[in-house]
Write a protein that holds these residues in place. Structure first.
Motif, PDB file in Angstrom:
ATOM      1  N   MET A  18       5.106  -2.277  16.511  1.00  0.00           N
ATOM      2  CA  MET A  18       5.113  -3.126  14.622  1.00  0.00           C
ATOM      3  C   MET A  18       4.606  -4.471  14.529  1.00  0.00           C
ATOM      4  SD  MET A  18       6.861  -2.724  11.224  1.00  0.00           S
ATOM      5  CE  MET A  18       6.445   0.165  11.460  1.00  0.00           C
ATOM      6  N   MET A  19       6.330  -5.144  15.306  1.00  0.00           N
ATOM      7  CA  MET A  19       6.230  -6.523  15.588  1.00  0.00           C
ATOM      8  C   MET A  19       5.347  -7.089  16.557  1.00  0.00           C
ATOM      9  SD  MET A  19       8.739  -9.370  17.547  1.00  0.00           S
ATOM     10  CE  MET A  19       7.802  -9.149  18.821  1.00  0.00           C
ATOM     11  N   PHE A  20       4.536  -6.292  17.562  1.00  0.00           N
ATOM     12  CA  PHE A  20       3.784  -6.856  18.231  1.00  0.00           C
ATOM     13  C   PHE A  20       1.796  -6.306  17.254  1.00  0.00           C
ATOM     14  CE2 PHE A  20       0.060  -5.771  21.187  1.00  0.00           C
ATOM     15  CZ  PHE A  20       0.505  -6.788  21.995  1.00  0.00           C
ATOM     16  N   ALA A  21       1.726  -6.071  16.402  1.00  0.00           N
ATOM     17  CA  ALA A  21       1.169  -5.329  15.154  1.00  0.00           C
ATOM     18  C   ALA A  21       0.472  -6.862  15.093  1.00  0.00           C
ATOM     19  CB  ALA A  21       1.034  -3.652  15.372  1.00  0.00           C
ATOM     20  N   GLY A  22       1.836  -6.683  14.207  1.00  0.00           N
ATOM     21  CA  GLY A  22       2.024  -8.023  13.406  1.00  0.00           C
ATOM     22  C   GLY A  22       1.842  -9.160  13.872  1.00  0.00           C
ATOM     23  N   VAL A  23       2.307  -9.731  14.983  1.00  0.00           N
ATOM     24  CA  VAL A  23       2.267 -10.776  15.367  1.00  0.00           C
ATOM     25  C   VAL A  23       0.560 -11.725  15.971  1.00  0.00           C
ATOM     26  CG1 VAL A  23       3.376 -12.537  16.900  1.00  0.00           C
ATOM     27  CG2 VAL A  23       4.814 -11.085  15.670  1.00  0.00           C
ATOM     28  N   ALA A  24       0.687 -10.176  17.243  1.00  0.00           N
ATOM     29  CA  ALA A  24      -0.414 -10.450  17.364  1.00  0.00           C
ATOM     30  C   ALA A  24      -2.229 -10.300  16.635  1.00  0.00           C
ATOM     31  CB  ALA A  24      -0.502  -9.955  18.980  1.00  0.00           C
ATOM     32  N   PHE A  25      -2.082  -9.383  16.149  1.00  0.00           N
ATOM     33  CA  PHE A  25      -2.898  -8.761  15.970  1.00  0.00           C
ATOM     34  C   PHE A  25      -3.667  -8.957  14.269  1.00  0.00           C
ATOM     35  CE2 PHE A  25      -3.191  -5.827  19.414  1.00  0.00           C
ATOM     36  CZ  PHE A  25      -3.945  -6.147  19.792  1.00  0.00           C
ATOM     37  N   ILE A  26      -2.784  -8.487  13.462  1.00  0.00           N
ATOM     38  CA  ILE A  26      -2.772  -9.022  11.768  1.00  0.00           C
ATOM     39  C   ILE A  26      -2.314 -10.555  11.538  1.00  0.00           C
ATOM     40  CG2 ILE A  26      -2.053  -8.191   9.738  1.00  0.00           C
ATOM     41  CD1 ILE A  26      -0.776  -5.500  10.346  1.00  0.00           C
ATOM     42  N   GLN A  27      -1.666 -11.084  12.604  1.00  0.00           N
ATOM     43  CA  GLN A  27      -1.627 -12.257  11.751  1.00  0.00           C
ATOM     44  C   GLN A  27      -1.281 -12.722  10.720  1.00  0.00           C
ATOM     45  OE1 GLN A  27      -3.964 -14.942  14.689  1.00  0.00           O
ATOM     46  NE2 GLN A  27      -2.322 -14.213  16.567  1.00  0.00           N
ATOM     47  N   ASP A  28      -0.542 -12.326   9.946  1.00  0.00           N
ATOM     48  CA  ASP A  28      -1.012 -12.601   8.171  1.00  0.00           C
ATOM     49  C   ASP A  28       0.750 -13.152   7.934  1.00  0.00           C
ATOM     50  OD1 ASP A  28      -1.049 -12.445   5.553  1.00  0.00           O
ATOM     51  OD2 ASP A  28      -1.695 -10.633   4.943  1.00  0.00           O
ATOM     52  N   THR A  29       1.142 -14.509   7.648  1.00  0.00           N
ATOM     53  CA  THR A  29       2.498 -14.561   7.399  1.00  0.00           C
ATOM     54  C   THR A  29       3.191 -13.646   6.221  1.00  0.00           C
ATOM     55  OG1 THR A  29       1.564 -16.238   5.937  1.00  0.00           O
ATOM     56  CG2 THR A  29       1.812 -16.387   7.846  1.00  0.00           C
ATOM     57  N   LYS A  30       2.705 -13.275   5.318  1.00  0.00           N
ATOM     58  CA  LYS A  30       3.204 -11.740   4.650  1.00  0.00           C
ATOM     59  C   LYS A  30       4.585 -10.525   5.072  1.00  0.00           C
ATOM     60  CE  LYS A  30      -0.186 -12.720   1.002  1.00  0.00           C
ATOM     61  NZ  LYS A  30      -1.811 -12.271   1.195  1.00  0.00           N
ATOM     62  N   LEU A  31       3.700 -10.204   6.627  1.00  0.00           N
ATOM     63  CA  LEU A  31       4.160  -9.519   6.998  1.00  0.00           C
ATOM     64  C   LEU A  31       5.530  -9.973   7.913  1.00  0.00           C
ATOM     65  CD1 LEU A  31       1.418  -8.166   8.734  1.00  0.00           C
ATOM     66  CD2 LEU A  31       2.899  -6.838   7.064  1.00  0.00           C
ATOM     67  N   PHE A  32       5.637 -11.214   7.540  1.00  0.00           N
ATOM     68  CA  PHE A  32       7.030 -11.949   8.572  1.00  0.00           C
ATOM     69  C   PHE A  32       8.061 -12.209   7.698  1.00  0.00           C
ATOM     70  CE2 PHE A  32       3.193 -13.983  11.374  1.00  0.00           C
ATOM     71  CZ  PHE A  32       3.571 -12.448  12.022  1.00  0.00           C
ATOM     72  N   SER A  33       8.120 -11.765   6.769  1.00  0.00           N
ATOM     73  CA  SER A  33       8.374 -11.781   5.884  1.00  0.00           C
ATOM     74  C   SER A  33      10.923 -11.575   6.012  1.00  0.00           C
ATOM     75  CB  SER A  33       9.571 -10.540   4.581  1.00  0.00           C
ATOM     76  OG  SER A  33       9.375  -9.476   5.475  1.00  0.00           O
ATOM     77  N   SER A  34      11.249 -10.814   7.331  1.00  0.00           N
ATOM     78  CA  SER A  34      12.301 -10.531   8.131  1.00  0.00           C
ATOM     79  C   SER A  34      12.308 -11.958   9.185  1.00  0.00           C
ATOM     80  CB  SER A  34      12.008  -9.523   8.562  1.00  0.00           C
ATOM     81  OG  SER A  34      11.304  -9.374   9.998  1.00  0.00           O
ATOM     82  N   ALA A  35      11.431 -12.531   8.873  1.00  0.00           N
ATOM     83  CA  ALA A  35      11.710 -13.852  10.358  1.00  0.00           C
ATOM     84  C   ALA A  35      12.602 -14.592  10.208  1.00  0.00           C
ATOM     85  CB  ALA A  35       9.862 -14.405  10.515  1.00  0.00           C
ATOM     86  N   PRO A  36      13.034 -15.775  10.703  1.00  0.00           N
ATOM     87  CA  PRO A  36      13.493 -16.899  10.337  1.00  0.00           C
ATOM     88  C   PRO A  36      13.013 -17.636   9.124  1.00  0.00           C
ATOM     89  CG  PRO A  36      13.989 -16.518  12.458  1.00  0.00           C
ATOM     90  CD  PRO A  36      13.005 -15.317  12.098  1.00  0.00           C
TER      91      PRO A  36
END
Length: 165
Positions: A18-36
């Motif tokens: 899931m993290m790989f899909a979000g970071v490498a492919f989708i790259q939508d910053t809305k998906l990074f709510s759990s990021a620091p």
């Protein structure tokens, strides 16, 4: 016990996918709510796809990851009913799955992928300055709170609900 460890590994693999899909492919910053928080503040939105179809591949991987997690949890409940688990057996199964997941998250994702291998920074180089000089994971208080309080409480609640059924 072996099934519990296997299901925890499935959950960990699904979260990594899931993290790989979000970071490498989708790259939508809305998906990074759990990021620091520091990361989220400097992230620049990516409007252009990495390559044609990258977002579609990413969303397919994301859906597959969610199905894997739901499947692992359903199998753990189903097997527990089949084996007629008591409250403590339900509780131990869920707390083991959640604990192994959180340890994987803290050690493999936060420490190795973000700090040592710079996976996130490869796709979002603007966060390199925020990451510089860190020697431990991110959100350590939040991570420990989840590991020691939230996940055991959720495990107890789920075990209680399952023993009522």
């Amino acid at each position: 016990m072996l099934l519990t460890i296997f299901l925890a590994i499935v959950v960990c693999a699904a979260v990594a996918l899931m993290m790989f899909a979000g970071v490498a492919f989708i790259q939508d910053t809305k998906l990074f709510s759990s990021a620091p928080k520091e990361f989220r503040e400097v992230l620049k939105p990516r409007d252009k796809e990495l390559f044609y179809g990258a977002k579609a591949i990413g969303w397919m991987l994301m859906i597959f990851s969610v199905v894997m997690i739901i499947g692992a949890l359903v199998i753990s409940v189903w097997d527990s009913f089949r084996c007629e688990y008591s409250f403590w057996q339900f509780f131990l199964r869920f707390v083991m799955i959640f604990t192994l997941y959180k340890l994987f998250d803290m050690i493999c994702i936060d420490y190795f992928l973000l700090l040592k291998f710079h996976f996130f920074q490869f796709y979002f180089p603007e966060i390199e300055s925020v990451n510089h000089g860190r020697k431990y994971g991110f959100n350590i208080k939040s991570q420990l709170l989840k590991l020691l309080v939230v996940f055991p409480a959720i495990s107890a609640l789920v075990a209680w609900i399952c023993t009522l059924i």
